[in-house]
Write an enzyme that holds these catalytic residues in place. Structure first.
Site, mmCIF file in Angstrom:
data_model
loop_
_atom_site.group_PDB
_atom_site.id
_atom_site.type_symbol
_atom_site.label_atom_id
_atom_site.label_comp_id
_atom_site.label_asym_id
_atom_site.label_seq_id
_atom_site.Cartn_x
_atom_site.Cartn_y
_atom_site.Cartn_z
ATOM 1 N N ASN A 44 0.832 -1.204 0.000
ATOM 2 C CA ASN A 44 0.000 0.000 0.000
ATOM 3 C C ASN A 44 0.867 1.255 0.000
ATOM 4 O O ASN A 44 1.983 1.271 0.515
ATOM 5 C CB ASN A 44 -1.009 0.013 1.159
ATOM 6 C CG ASN A 44 -0.422 -0.272 2.521
ATOM 7 O OD1 ASN A 44 0.640 -0.870 2.654
ATOM 8 N ND2 ASN A 44 -1.127 0.137 3.553
ATOM 9 N N CYS A 55 -4.476 1.158 -2.013
ATOM 10 C CA CYS A 55 -4.365 -0.134 -1.343
ATOM 11 C C CYS A 55 -3.328 -0.987 -2.071
ATOM 12 O O CYS A 55 -3.059 -0.782 -3.265
ATOM 13 C CB CYS A 55 -5.705 -0.865 -1.366
ATOM 14 S SG CYS A 55 -6.886 -0.289 -0.124
ATOM 15 N N GLU A 57 -3.626 -3.831 -3.210
ATOM 16 C CA GLU A 57 -4.228 -4.534 -4.344
ATOM 17 C C GLU A 57 -4.240 -3.656 -5.602
ATOM 18 O O GLU A 57 -4.201 -4.182 -6.721
ATOM 19 C CB GLU A 57 -5.655 -4.977 -4.002
ATOM 20 C CG GLU A 57 -5.734 -6.049 -2.928
ATOM 21 C CD GLU A 57 -5.739 -5.501 -1.497
ATOM 22 O OE1 GLU A 57 -5.326 -4.331 -1.303
ATOM 23 O OE2 GLU A 57 -6.162 -6.237 -0.606
ATOM 24 N N CYS A 88 -10.253 -5.169 1.350
ATOM 25 C CA CYS A 88 -11.438 -4.325 1.526
ATOM 26 C C CYS A 88 -12.393 -4.555 0.353
ATOM 27 O O CYS A 88 -12.050 -5.207 -0.641
ATOM 28 C CB CYS A 88 -11.033 -2.855 1.636
ATOM 29 S SG CYS A 88 -10.511 -2.114 0.071
ATOM 30 N N CYS A 91 -11.227 -3.506 -3.103
ATOM 31 C CA CYS A 91 -10.172 -4.368 -3.635
ATOM 32 C C CYS A 91 -10.704 -5.735 -4.050
ATOM 33 O O CYS A 91 -10.177 -6.366 -4.967
ATOM 34 C CB CYS A 91 -9.038 -4.482 -2.625
ATOM 35 S SG CYS A 91 -8.145 -2.918 -2.502
HETATM 36 N N1 THU Z 1 -5.306 -1.430 2.875
HETATM 37 C C1 THU Z 1 -4.826 -2.162 1.827
HETATM 38 O O1 THU Z 1 -3.716 -1.910 1.317
HETATM 39 N N2 THU Z 1 -5.611 -3.161 1.334
HETATM 40 C C2 THU Z 1 -6.818 -3.519 1.859
HETATM 41 O O2 THU Z 1 -7.499 -4.375 1.297
HETATM 42 C C3 THU Z 1 -7.279 -2.915 3.105
HETATM 43 C C4 THU Z 1 -6.594 -1.643 3.477
HETATM 44 C C5 THU Z 1 -4.472 -0.336 3.395
HETATM 45 C C6 THU Z 1 -4.970 1.041 3.064
HETATM 46 C C7 THU Z 1 -4.321 1.863 4.148
HETATM 47 O O3 THU Z 1 -3.027 2.278 3.699
HETATM 48 C C8 THU Z 1 -4.165 0.910 5.319
HETATM 49 O O4 THU Z 1 -4.394 -0.385 4.795
HETATM 50 C C9 THU Z 1 -5.119 1.171 6.458
HETATM 51 O O5 THU Z 1 -6.420 1.209 6.013
#
Ligand code: THU
Length: 132
Positions: A44, A55, A57, A88, A91
């Site tokens: 991320n 994110c 993903e 999430c 994603c």
């Molecule tokens: N995050 C991801 O990289 N992928 C996900 O599927 C869930 C959330 C990251 C976004 C942010 O930088 C951190 O997790 C906290 O939400």
């Protein structure tokens, strides 16, 4: 197709360690097996304008396309401790586009499919089927 889950986990861990997370301090790493055998990974990347955070993903999908495309076959996502993390909602939709419902996912309850995590998904076929 043989899936080396340990390799995917280790690649996700390595990517997680590169995360740019000065705001949340919540690094995420992902890795995936592509149907031609290559393994891709991403982390991320946050932004001072919080809502612009990418994110892990998002990076994975960009890497998939930029490195030649293909279909995602298996996916691993880890948190700072190396524990499986569930993507999430946004994603899950990104993964749907490039892996579909059969994409295999590492979870705390074993291997699941994206179809388990995102049932009744909206995908590219909804558009193509209804255009004609
Ligand atoms: N995050 C991801 O990289 N992928 C996900 O599927 C869930 C959330 C990251 C976004 C942010 O930088 C951190 O997790 C906290 O939400």
């Amino acid at each position: 197709m043989n899936i080396d889950w340990d390799l995917l986990h280790n690649e996700a861990l390595a990517a997680m360690k590169k995360a740019y997370v000065p705001y949340s301090k919540f690094p995420v790493g992902v890795a995936a097996l592509v149907d031609d055998g290559r393994v891709i990974s991403a982390c991320n990347v946050e932004n001072a304008s919080y809502g612009l955070t990418l994110c892990a993903e998002c990076g994975l999908v960009s890497s998939l396309i930029a490195s030649g495309g293909g279909r995602l076959v298996a996916f691993s996502c880890v948190d700072i401790s190396g524990n499986p993390l569930m993507p999430c909602g946004r994603c899950r939709q990104l993964l749907q586009e490039h892996g579909g419902s059969t994409l295999q996912m590492a979870t705390n309850e074993g291997i699941k499919t994206l179809g388990d995590l995102l049932p009744w998904a909206f995908g590219p076929e909804e558009i193509t089927d209804r255009l004609s």
